[in-house]
Design a protein around this motif. Sequence first.
Motif, PDB file in Angstrom:
ATOM      1  N   ALA A  42       0.357  -0.711   0.471  1.00 18.59           N
ATOM      2  CA  ALA A  42       0.388   0.057   0.015  1.00 18.59           C
ATOM      3  C   ALA A  42       1.088   0.958   0.104  1.00 18.59           C
ATOM      4  O   ALA A  42       0.423   2.085  -0.616  1.00 18.59           O
ATOM      5  CB  ALA A  42      -0.647  -0.244   1.740  1.00 18.59           C
ATOM      6  N   VAL A  43       2.288   1.308   0.412  1.00 21.16           N
ATOM      7  CA  VAL A  43       3.162   2.537   1.002  1.00 21.16           C
ATOM      8  C   VAL A  43       4.324   2.670  -0.231  1.00 21.16           C
ATOM      9  O   VAL A  43       4.616   3.509  -0.387  1.00 21.16           O
ATOM     10  CB  VAL A  43       3.932   2.135   2.385  1.00 21.16           C
ATOM     11  CG1 VAL A  43       4.733   1.311   1.833  1.00 21.16           C
ATOM     12  CG2 VAL A  43       3.576   4.030   2.845  1.00 21.16           C
ATOM     13  N   GLY A  44       4.114   2.226  -1.556  1.00 21.92           N
ATOM     14  CA  GLY A  44       4.924   2.203  -2.509  1.00 21.92           C
ATOM     15  C   GLY A  44       5.278   0.869  -2.646  1.00 21.92           C
ATOM     16  O   GLY A  44       6.523   1.046  -3.764  1.00 21.92           O
ATOM     17  N   GLY A  45       6.043  -0.117  -1.354  1.00 25.73           N
ATOM     18  CA  GLY A  45       6.843  -1.056  -1.709  1.00 25.73           C
ATOM     19  C   GLY A  45       6.934  -1.880  -2.631  1.00 25.73           C
ATOM     20  O   GLY A  45       5.933  -2.201  -3.311  1.00 25.73           O
ATOM     21  N   ASP A  46       8.334  -2.402  -3.681  1.00 24.69           N
ATOM     22  CA  ASP A  46       8.436  -2.835  -5.031  1.00 24.69           C
ATOM     23  C   ASP A  46       8.258  -4.313  -4.811  1.00 24.69           C
ATOM     24  O   ASP A  46       8.394  -5.295  -6.050  1.00 24.69           O
ATOM     25  CB  ASP A  46      10.165  -2.395  -5.432  1.00 24.69           C
ATOM     26  CG  ASP A  46       9.804  -0.900  -5.693  1.00 24.69           C
ATOM     27  OD1 ASP A  46       8.477  -0.073  -6.526  1.00 24.69           O
ATOM     28  OD2 ASP A  46      10.468  -0.017  -5.275  1.00 24.69           O
ATOM     29  N   GLY A  47       8.810  -5.049  -3.793  1.00 21.03           N
ATOM     30  CA  GLY A  47       8.733  -6.690  -3.310  1.00 21.03           C
ATOM     31  C   GLY A  47       8.951  -7.139  -1.924  1.00 21.03           C
ATOM     32  O   GLY A  47       9.410  -5.489  -0.867  1.00 21.03           O
TER      33      GLY A  47
END
Length: 247
Positions: A42-47
């Motif tokens: 939800a916070v934009g982490g990529d993996g």
Amino acid sequence: MSELFAPPRLRLGVNIDHVATIRNARGGDHPDPVRAAQIVAAVGGDGITAHLREDRRHIRDEDLARIQAATNLPLNLEMAATEEMLAIALRHQPHACCIVPERREERTTEGGLDAAGQHNRLAPIVARLSDAGIRVSLFIAPEARQIEAAMKLGAPVVELHTGEYAHAQGDARAVELKRLTDMAALAAKNGIEPHAGHGLTYDNVQPVAAIPQLAELNIGHYLIGEAIFVGLESAVQRMRTLMDEVR
Ligand SMILES: CC(=O)[C@@H](O)[C@H](O)COP(=O)(O)O
Ligand SMILES: NCC(=O)COP(=O)(O)O
């Protein structure tokens, strides 16, 4: 750096192992690493990175499918080079597998995988994972012989162990940073995508994030620790901001 070279976007993989460490401390189901994965997404982490250790001290087998079902983020499964872990990886089909050295008595991953010395043991495992369409990464020390071994094994990715860099002080840290810089360049020059991870924090991440060839950082223990005080969303956002400032 040449204006013709556009560094790849630096992805942030969040290792959620130590959410499971806290969960397992009481033998229950809270805090749930799946919820952590959802917050990272939800916070934009990529993996999401998860290390299924032989002793299951944190991530457990049943966590894997739940993590995969919980978000659309790619799962990077860290695993020892064993038949047991190979079978689990082939069953779960994660986006990626990062082969790491593992000793039961270690507190955390101590050194890099000796890809140079274990070619014959690693080759069939790398081949089986690759044939299954799983992106294979080797967690190695920033050494030319290990990069060359990764090439020989046909691994498309290496993750450079940043532990020595993270623990070094003063001039020694500059020496370790140069090793990482040189090995990231060597890997990329030879068609291997370089990643980095282990022991990265707010205070030490930027010189590593500034290495232009790096495509991914995997960060866990520090972020989960910070999350206790500021929340996981804020911790991940802060790390993302620090990484973006130097790219
Ligand atoms: C390979 C690596 O550096 C990390 O994934 C580390 O293994 C996290 O797991 P532990 O903290 O259990 O070592
Ligand atoms: N491969 C490194 C990783 O996944 C996280 O390492 P750490 O930040 O927990 O030391």
